[in-house]
Design an enzyme around this catalytic site. Structure first.
Site, mmCIF file in Angstrom:
data_model
loop_
_atom_site.group_PDB
_atom_site.id
_atom_site.type_symbol
_atom_site.label_atom_id
_atom_site.label_comp_id
_atom_site.label_asym_id
_atom_site.label_seq_id
_atom_site.Cartn_x
_atom_site.Cartn_y
_atom_site.Cartn_z
ATOM 1 N N HIS A 130 0.857 -1.192 0.000
ATOM 2 C CA HIS A 130 0.000 0.000 0.000
ATOM 3 C C HIS A 130 0.899 1.251 0.000
ATOM 4 C CE1 HIS A 130 -3.387 2.457 0.285
ATOM 5 N NE2 HIS A 130 -3.808 2.223 1.509
ATOM 6 N N GLN A 133 -0.263 5.106 0.770
ATOM 7 C CA GLN A 133 -0.515 5.364 2.192
ATOM 8 C C GLN A 133 0.758 5.857 2.890
ATOM 9 O OE1 GLN A 133 -3.580 4.686 4.075
ATOM 10 N NE2 GLN A 133 -2.429 5.870 5.576
ATOM 11 N N ASP A 225 -3.397 -1.507 12.000
ATOM 12 C CA ASP A 225 -4.264 -1.690 10.834
ATOM 13 C C ASP A 225 -5.264 -2.787 11.207
ATOM 14 O OD1 ASP A 225 -5.401 -1.688 8.308
ATOM 15 O OD2 ASP A 225 -3.787 -2.834 7.348
ATOM 16 N N CYS A 265 -4.032 3.528 9.198
ATOM 17 C CA CYS A 265 -4.361 3.897 7.818
ATOM 18 C C CYS A 265 -5.863 4.110 7.635
ATOM 19 C CB CYS A 265 -3.841 2.836 6.861
ATOM 20 S SG CYS A 265 -4.462 1.183 7.217
HETATM 21 N N1 NVA Z 1 -4.831 -3.891 5.189
HETATM 22 C C1 NVA Z 1 -6.053 -3.212 4.814
HETATM 23 C C2 NVA Z 1 -5.777 -1.790 4.434
HETATM 24 C C3 NVA Z 1 -6.994 -0.987 4.084
HETATM 25 C C4 NVA Z 1 -6.673 0.407 3.636
HETATM 26 C C5 NVA Z 1 -6.718 -3.946 3.672
HETATM 27 O O1 NVA Z 1 -6.019 -4.372 2.738
HETATM 28 O O2 NVA Z 1 -7.939 -4.125 3.714
HETATM 29 N N1 CP Z 2 -6.384 3.848 4.037
HETATM 30 C C1 CP Z 2 -7.050 3.629 2.893
HETATM 31 O O1 CP Z 2 -6.471 3.252 1.876
HETATM 32 O O2 CP Z 2 -8.376 3.897 2.953
HETATM 33 P P1 CP Z 2 -9.470 3.507 1.842
HETATM 34 O O3 CP Z 2 -9.542 2.002 1.834
HETATM 35 O O4 CP Z 2 -10.725 4.145 2.328
HETATM 36 O O5 CP Z 2 -9.025 4.029 0.528
#
Ligand code: NVA
Ligand code: CP
Length: 308
Positions: A130, A133, A225, A265
């Site tokens: 990610h 972020q 997270d 996040c």
């Molecule tokens: N680890 C989480 C981050 C969401 C922004 C996911 O992948 O769902």
């Molecule tokens: N942190 C983040 O990526 O949030 P969303 O899933 O809302 O985009």
């Protein structure tokens, strides 16, 4: 072609400072109403095969503020959802728009989009990473703490996409990073090795442990997270049991630095990875962090578009 797919591969140590500086500069311009149409007339296709609030809104608003235009393309509304290949999608979009931002499951799909297309590709989250972020997180830490070098960030929880990217980003920024996860849920060794490679240059330290208290000791930033990422919904009950000792709460804060801050996040699940008193308390900067997605993503867009 300037892509932003993998923090380790696509962001140089010097470039990171440049990205943080232009993000801060554009944030100041938004606050004081100074026009900054650096991408006038440019377009961005945004492909989403997973949900999003922050990433979608920040890229769409960001393109508008930069004088450009963004198109929201959800999986079920475009032909990818009916089996059109990444190869063909990359070729078609390259003929019509100036860049692509994609959030999807497979990291390889993002790499392939860049390989077959001829425009910049930005990774808006995969199962593995990610990276967008990270720039918002570093910007937030810099705003609150003044500098990044020498600080310690402790990530507590699942060794997921966010944890992998934090390993890459902290080492690049010269920050110490400690990751505490249950035994079978730690980050893949590839990301630990990448962090160690950059840490050798920036002078930071990398610690992987199963003990949240060892990770949190003297930390300047405690980071959480969700325990159940998108795509893992069926494992939720099992994960709640496995991760129950990996919650960020008052006890964990008691071993961190006295001025430690909390980041997440988002979206957050109060009572699971973090207690309500911490995320809604004075040490939490999660909404500043969320807003900084906008400013950070604009820096990423400008850097990719103007250097491709
Ligand atoms: N680890 C989480 C981050 C969401 C922004 C996911 O992948 O769902
Ligand atoms: N942190 C983040 O990526 O949030 P969303 O899933 O809302 O985009």
């Amino acid at each position: 072609m300037k892509h932003y797919i993998d923090f380790h591969e696509d962001v140089g140590i010097e470039e990171l400072n440049y990205l943080l500086d232009i993000a801060a500069d554009m944030k100041a311009k938004v606050k004081t109403g100074i026009e900054h149409h650096y991408l006038k007339g440019k377009t961005l296709a945004m492909i989403f095969t997973k949900s999003s609030t922050r990433t979608r809104v920040s890229f769409e608003v960001g393109m508008y503020q930069l004088g450009g235009h963004a198109l929201y393309l959800s999986n079920d509304a475009i032909q990818i959802g009916r089996g059109e290949t990444i190869h063909d999608t990359a070729k078609v979009l390259s003929g019509m728009v100036d860049g692509i931002m994609i959030r999807t499951f497979s990291h390889q799909d993002v790499v392939d989009l860049a390989k077959y297309g001829s425009i910049p590709v930005i990774n808006g989250l995969t199962d593995d990473q990610h990276p967008t972020q990270m720039l918002a997180d570093l910007l937030t830490i810099k705003e609150v703490k003044g500098d990044l070098k020498g600080l310690k960030l402790a990530y507590i929880g699942d060794g997921n996409n966010v944890a992998n990217s934090l390993l890459q980003a902290c080492a690049k920024a010269g920050m110490d990073i400690a990751v505490a996860s249950p035994k079978d849920y730690t980050c893949p060794q590839k990301y630990v090795d990448q962090a160690l490679e950059d840490a050798a240059v920036t002078g930071s330290k990398v610690l992987m442990t199963t003990d949240p208290y060892e990770a949190a000791k003297d930390a300047d930033v405690l980071y959480a997270d969700t325990w159940t990422s998108m795509g893992q919904e069926e494992e939720k009950a099992k994960r709640v049991e496995i991760f129950k000792d990996y919650q960020i709460n008052k006890d964990l804060f008691s071993v961190a630095d006295k001025d430690a801050i909390f980041l997440h996040c988002l979206p957050a699940y109060r009572g699971y990875e973090v207690t309500e008193d911490i995320i809604d308390g004075p040490r939490s900067y999660v909404f500043q962090e969320a807003e900084n997605r906008l400013h950070a993503h604009k820096a990423i867009l400008v850097n990719c578009y103007l250097n491709s």
